[in-house]
Design a protein around this motif. Structure first.
Motif, short mmCIF file in Angstrom:
data_model
loop_
_atom_site.label_atom_id
_atom_site.label_comp_id
_atom_site.label_asym_id
_atom_site.label_seq_id
_atom_site.Cartn_x
_atom_site.Cartn_y
_atom_site.Cartn_z
N GLU A 181 0.99 -1.05 0.12
CA GLU A 181 0.26 0.01 -0.37
C GLU A 181 0.72 1.53 -0.06
O GLU A 181 0.53 1.87 -0.45
N ALA A 182 2.41 1.29 1.12
CA ALA A 182 3.07 1.96 0.80
C ALA A 182 3.16 2.89 -0.30
O ALA A 182 3.98 3.83 -0.74
N VAL A 208 2.25 3.08 -3.68
CA VAL A 208 1.43 3.44 -4.17
C VAL A 208 0.72 4.78 -3.57
O VAL A 208 -0.24 5.76 -4.34
N THR A 209 1.39 5.36 -2.33
CA THR A 209 0.96 6.74 -1.63
C THR A 209 1.78 7.56 -1.48
O THR A 209 2.64 7.27 -2.88
N PRO A 210 1.70 8.88 -1.80
CA PRO A 210 2.63 10.29 -1.80
C PRO A 210 3.63 9.62 -1.30
O PRO A 210 5.10 10.27 -1.65
N GLU A 211 3.58 8.92 -0.09
CA GLU A 211 4.99 8.80 0.64
C GLU A 211 5.63 7.71 0.28
O GLU A 211 7.36 7.92 0.93
N ARG A 235 0.79 5.18 -8.21
CA ARG A 235 0.46 6.12 -7.46
C ARG A 235 0.47 7.46 -8.01
O ARG A 235 -0.42 8.72 -7.48
N ARG A 241 -3.32 7.81 -9.17
CA ARG A 241 -4.08 7.72 -7.48
C ARG A 241 -4.17 8.99 -7.71
O ARG A 241 -5.24 9.82 -6.52
N THR A 242 -2.92 9.98 -7.03
CA THR A 242 -2.83 11.18 -6.61
C THR A 242 -3.85 12.25 -7.91
O THR A 242 -4.32 13.33 -6.91
N ALA A 245 -7.38 12.03 -6.67
CA ALA A 245 -7.61 13.02 -5.25
C ALA A 245 -8.74 13.97 -5.19
O ALA A 245 -8.35 14.34 -4.48
#
Length: 415
Positions: free
Chosen positions: A108-109, A111-114, A152, A155-156, A159
């Protein structure tokens, strides 16, 4: 007169050695067996494999992709463990160079901004050599990370409200579409385009690499595992002759034979030379047998300069004889004779890479004769070198042998 006495001692030692076939089996047959076993385990071609631990605490899609990519990497041997604590303990104990940890939530991490991270536990004693693991992990996971980066990015973007993306939310509803569907469609489309572009870049890169040999007459090739194992194990087991020499010298000292010998016009240099020469010759013969057998059994390439190869064998034998006589004259008890030569042989083999090419201590290996012998043989065989390429190796090996003999003469005592 002295030369005749040296020859008499040399001939006697060779006769005694011929009467101990079991000891010869150790130094001649054992390295061939080790080479065959290790070659079968790690493969006959390619660079030596680096064995690492891997712990998957994530269990998600991305972690499965990473594990698959790492298993496809030919230079890595993956050994799965269940827990981070177990991996940390085993790496800290020196059982592996490094451990790759895929932490919880990695899938999961990424594909997140972080973003996410892969952790690598490294043995502090081999931190410099373990750097290869970092490069291999980065190279193996690059395609998967490109895929995650596309996911990512899309998805960003989605959002944000539809209007900011230039989309009409009402029109999407009328068409029976929602933002999640559009996001999924665009993600798949972009990934397809990126994958195609990446494959095109691999097949026809804008910047190509054109490997060239160092010179027109010395073509290079990638060393195989046998290019390391054959000289490594040959020299490794030849050093077990040190224990045989130590026992002989100790027995002569304890029995009083030394005192009787020195009632003759024989100096310490003549005696030590008479002991060193036969064991140097035996070491040379061992190397010749192992290299020859490896050439027949494992297609080991002996190179194109047989004169240089012969000189390397002679210099290696001289180094083994000189170091062995030094250790032999310093030993005073049977317990020392049974333990110290073996300990020195094992420690120097581990430091120099003679045990396995990826196991070595860079800061200390240059002080061992095994290192200079292995590198010299490697230059002549896998790298197609000539005599000029191994002059340094020859000089250092011969110097180590003569230095050992000289210190032995200085420290020698009759009793």
């Amino acid at each position: 007169m002295m030369l005749r006495q040296i020859w008499a001692i040399t001939r006697n030692e060779l006769k005694l050695a011929a009467q101990a076939p079991a000891q010869w089996a150790l130094v001649v047959l054992t390295p061939i067996i080790f080479i065959a076993v290790m070659g079968a385990v790690f493969g006959a071609t390619g660079t030596p494999t680096v064995a690492v631990y891997l712990v998957d605490e994530d269990g998600g899609r991305v972690s499965r992709q990473i594990i698959s990519a790492l298993r496809d990497e030919p230079t890595l041997a993956i050994d799965r463990l269940e827990s981070r604590a177990d991996a940390d303990s085993k790496v800290g104990a020196g059982e592996r160079m490094a451990a790759i940890i895929l932490p919880p939530g990695l899938s999961e991490a990424v594909v997140t901004p972080e973003g996410g991270e892969i952790e690598i536990i490294i043995d502090p004693a081999r931190e410099q050599s373990a750097g290869i693991v970092l490069g291999v992990v980065q190279a193996a996971t690059a395609p998967m990370l490109i895929d995650a980066e596309v996911t990512r990015g899309v998805r960003t973007a989605f959002a944000t409200p539809p209007d900011n993306l230039g989309l009409d939310a009402a029109a999407l509803d009328d068409a029976g579409l929602d933002m999640a569907t559009v996001e999924k469609f665009l993600t798949a489309a972009i990934k397809g385009v990126v994958a195609s572009q990446v494959q095109d870049a691999i097949d026809a890169p804008l910047v190509r690499i054109d490997p060239q040999p160092a010179t027109d007459d010395t073509p290079q090739r990638a060393p195989t595992i046998f290019d390391y194992l054959v000289p490594g194990y040959s020299v490794f087991f030849a050093f077990f002759l040190m224990g045989m020499m130590a026992e002989v010298v100790l027995n002569e000292r304890v029995s009083g034979t030394l005192r009787r010998l020195f009632t003759l016009p024989l100096g310490r240099v003549g005696y030590l030379a008479g002991k060193t020469i036969p064991y140097s010759l035996m070491a040379m013969l061992q190397v010749v047998i192992v290299l020859g057998a490896s050439s027949l059994l494992f297609a080991y390439d002996l190179g194109g300069d047989l004169l240089a190869l012969g000189l390397m064998i002679a210099a290696t034998g001289l180094a083994i004889g000189g170091v062995s006589i030094l250790v032999a004259v310093l030993i005073r008890t049977e317990g020392q004779a049974n333990s110290i030569p073996t300990l020195i042989t094992l420690v120097t083999a581990a430091i120099s890479g003679a045990m396995f090419p990826s196991i070595r201590v860079p800061a200390l290996e240059v002080f061992t004769p095994q290192y200079w012998a292995i590198q010299g043989f490697l230059k002549l065989t896998a790298l197609g070198g000539t005599l000029d390429d191994v002059l340094l190796n020859l000089g250092i090996l011969a110097g180590m042998g003569l230095l050992g003999l000289g210190i032995a003469a200085w420290r020698f005592r009759y009793s």
